[in-house]
Design a protein around this motif. Sequence first.
Motif, PDB file in Angstrom:
ATOM      1  N   MET A 116       0.849  -1.193   0.000  1.00  0.00           N
ATOM      2  CA  MET A 116       0.000   0.000   0.000  1.00  0.00           C
ATOM      3  C   MET A 116       0.890   1.252   0.000  1.00  0.00           C
ATOM      4  SD  MET A 116      -2.870   1.188   2.811  1.00  0.00           S
ATOM      5  CE  MET A 116      -3.876  -0.272   2.538  1.00  0.00           C
ATOM      6  N   ILE A 117       0.707   2.109  -0.979  1.00  0.00           N
ATOM      7  CA  ILE A 117       1.534   3.306  -1.102  1.00  0.00           C
ATOM      8  C   ILE A 117       1.176   4.321  -0.031  1.00  0.00           C
ATOM      9  CG2 ILE A 117       2.178   5.210  -2.619  1.00  0.00           C
ATOM     10  CD1 ILE A 117       1.587   3.385  -4.984  1.00  0.00           C
ATOM     11  N   MET A 118      -0.119   4.544   0.219  1.00  0.00           N
ATOM     12  CA  MET A 118      -0.579   5.512   1.211  1.00  0.00           C
ATOM     13  C   MET A 118      -1.642   4.876   2.092  1.00  0.00           C
ATOM     14  SD  MET A 118      -0.981   9.141  -0.813  1.00  0.00           S
ATOM     15  CE  MET A 118      -2.126   8.475  -2.027  1.00  0.00           C
ATOM     16  N   ASP A 119      -1.661   5.295   3.378  1.00  0.00           N
ATOM     17  CA  ASP A 119      -2.768   4.844   4.215  1.00  0.00           C
ATOM     18  C   ASP A 119      -3.955   5.776   3.997  1.00  0.00           C
ATOM     19  OD1 ASP A 119      -2.414   7.184   5.747  1.00  0.00           O
ATOM     20  OD2 ASP A 119      -1.191   6.152   7.240  1.00  0.00           O
ATOM     21  N   LYS A 120      -5.084   5.457   4.657  1.00  0.00           N
ATOM     22  CA  LYS A 120      -6.321   6.208   4.406  1.00  0.00           C
ATOM     23  C   LYS A 120      -6.187   7.683   4.794  1.00  0.00           C
ATOM     24  CE  LYS A 120      -8.810   3.110   2.503  1.00  0.00           C
ATOM     25  NZ  LYS A 120      -9.140   3.241   1.060  1.00  0.00           N
ATOM     26  N   LYS A 121      -5.468   7.949   5.880  1.00  0.00           N
ATOM     27  CA  LYS A 121      -5.318   9.337   6.306  1.00  0.00           C
ATOM     28  C   LYS A 121      -4.544  10.141   5.268  1.00  0.00           C
ATOM     29  CE  LYS A 121      -5.352   8.144  11.206  1.00  0.00           C
ATOM     30  NZ  LYS A 121      -4.563   8.119  12.455  1.00  0.00           N
ATOM     31  N   GLU A 122      -3.509   9.559   4.720  1.00  0.00           N
ATOM     32  CA  GLU A 122      -2.728  10.230   3.676  1.00  0.00           C
ATOM     33  C   GLU A 122      -3.574  10.444   2.420  1.00  0.00           C
ATOM     34  OE1 GLU A 122       0.434   7.398   3.579  1.00  0.00           O
ATOM     35  OE2 GLU A 122       1.804   8.708   4.686  1.00  0.00           O
ATOM     36  N   GLU A 123      -4.420   9.471   2.106  1.00  0.00           N
ATOM     37  CA  GLU A 123      -5.306   9.617   0.951  1.00  0.00           C
ATOM     38  C   GLU A 123      -6.302  10.759   1.161  1.00  0.00           C
ATOM     39  OE1 GLU A 123      -7.120   5.859   0.222  1.00  0.00           O
ATOM     40  OE2 GLU A 123      -5.312   4.966  -0.658  1.00  0.00           O
ATOM     41  N   VAL A 124      -6.808  10.902   2.397  1.00  0.00           N
ATOM     42  CA  VAL A 124      -7.735  11.991   2.706  1.00  0.00           C
ATOM     43  C   VAL A 124      -7.040  13.340   2.557  1.00  0.00           C
ATOM     44  CG1 VAL A 124      -9.069  13.086   4.551  1.00  0.00           C
ATOM     45  CG2 VAL A 124      -9.238  10.626   4.193  1.00  0.00           C
TER      46      VAL A 124
END
Length: 508
Positions: free
Chosen positions: A1-9
């Motif tokens: 996974m390149i980014m976690d959900k917080k980073e995606e937000v």
Amino acid sequence: MIMDKKEEVVLFSSTAIALYGYDQGMMSLINTNQDYLNTMGIGEKNPLVGVIVSVYYLGCAVGSVLASLLADRSGRKVSIFVCLVVTALGNLFMFFSGFGYSKGAMTMMFLGRIIMGLGVGGIDSVVPVYSSELNEEGGRGKALAKEFQSNIFGLNMAFALNLLVTKLLGKSNQWAWRIPIIAMQIYPVLLLSFIYRLPETPRWFVFHDRKDDAKAALVDIYGEDEAQGKLDELVKASEEESESSVGYSDMIFPSGNSFHPTMVTVMGQVNQALTGYGAISVYGPQIFELLGFGVSNAEYLTLGNYISYFFLMTLAWMYIDVLGRRILMISGAAALAISFLILTVFGALAYNSENLGIPNLAVSIPGCIILYFATGMFGIGWLSEVWLIPTEIFPSTSRAQGAAISVVIWGLANFAVTLLTPIVFNNLKYWLFLIFAATNAFAMWWTWVYSPETGGRSFEENQSFFEDAKESGTWSVRKVNKGEFRHMPRSEKSNGENGESAPLLGSR
């Protein structure tokens, strides 16, 4: 996974905020394109130039309210999705205005501006609420200031593209104004293709008694270990807040319990508009021409100003959680008032340089430096603060309404400023700077007297200011609670992180 959900937000929110920065930069050179003016059937100094720009902000005002209602009823993600589709539709209306026809071109452009405003206003209203409900760690002010730096990135992207195609194709070529418009589609298209990856906010699920969906969203964001604890906190908060719900009537009428924080929000947006930088962003090249530069140099200097603006914005997120929102706003307004006062003098000298025998560059260069400095001070002191404060002074039950009111006032205030600026500019010339000097002085005074420092405090602490103000019978910051809200708390919690003082977006 390149980014976690917080980073995606964070990435999603930043890209969404860059969307409305793009519009400001986009219209700067479109307003001076001869083919565009001919297609619309107006002259460069016609007041309709400003009307076309400003009706967008009316659309924003209406869109923010509609989007907040949809966000509360159907979910934050659904509302954002609809707003992105509306934005893309409005943009297409603008692009096809007068494309192969002339009759009705201006009507099509007006419709496009209003429709796109509906979408962007909704995005500006719902995205901060969406991101605040999905993130709980890091410095709230720092995170939002970083997001607004992406707004300036959008401004730079639009103006740079506009300038490039104008130089390559010329001001009489229709593609020199149509390409920058259609290029804006990259934002809604990318966001629409990405939004499916993001969760709905667990808080919204809990408020609608969908605890299983809330649990699934929490697992997606925080992992299995933290999910149940977070869910219990949200359920408890929902039960407490359901007993003290706040409606628009409580916010907009003087007798309402939330009228005072609403007025802090309203005056923050009014004062931001009065700084004049909505007008500077849209009419940048004309401002530099007023200081004595030729058309081509004015356009390059405008781009340079926007690039400087972008980098100076770094100081905003470095200091907003250290010095506080209030001190940055007061010092920013003071610097802007002095700068515009000096620019009035330089503008007068540039306008009369031939009669006075003054070399153009002797006035133009120092005037340019002052304008660059003033733009940076606006970014540091006024760009993100007025959007941040409503997230810190309203409870969760009225946060969406508070954000909507903020966008409504922003839209109406910028509608008035961008509508009147070309009219005043064409008639008063450099005296426009003096008007902005006076309005910034007013913004400084109002903030000093009435705007509390909300940084480094929990929601309960910020709410206590309004309760104490009511008991004291005054809104003056220095007279409430012995003036404690004139500055950041003397004894800080660790990084200011506690409950509702937790930042808007997670730290990186």
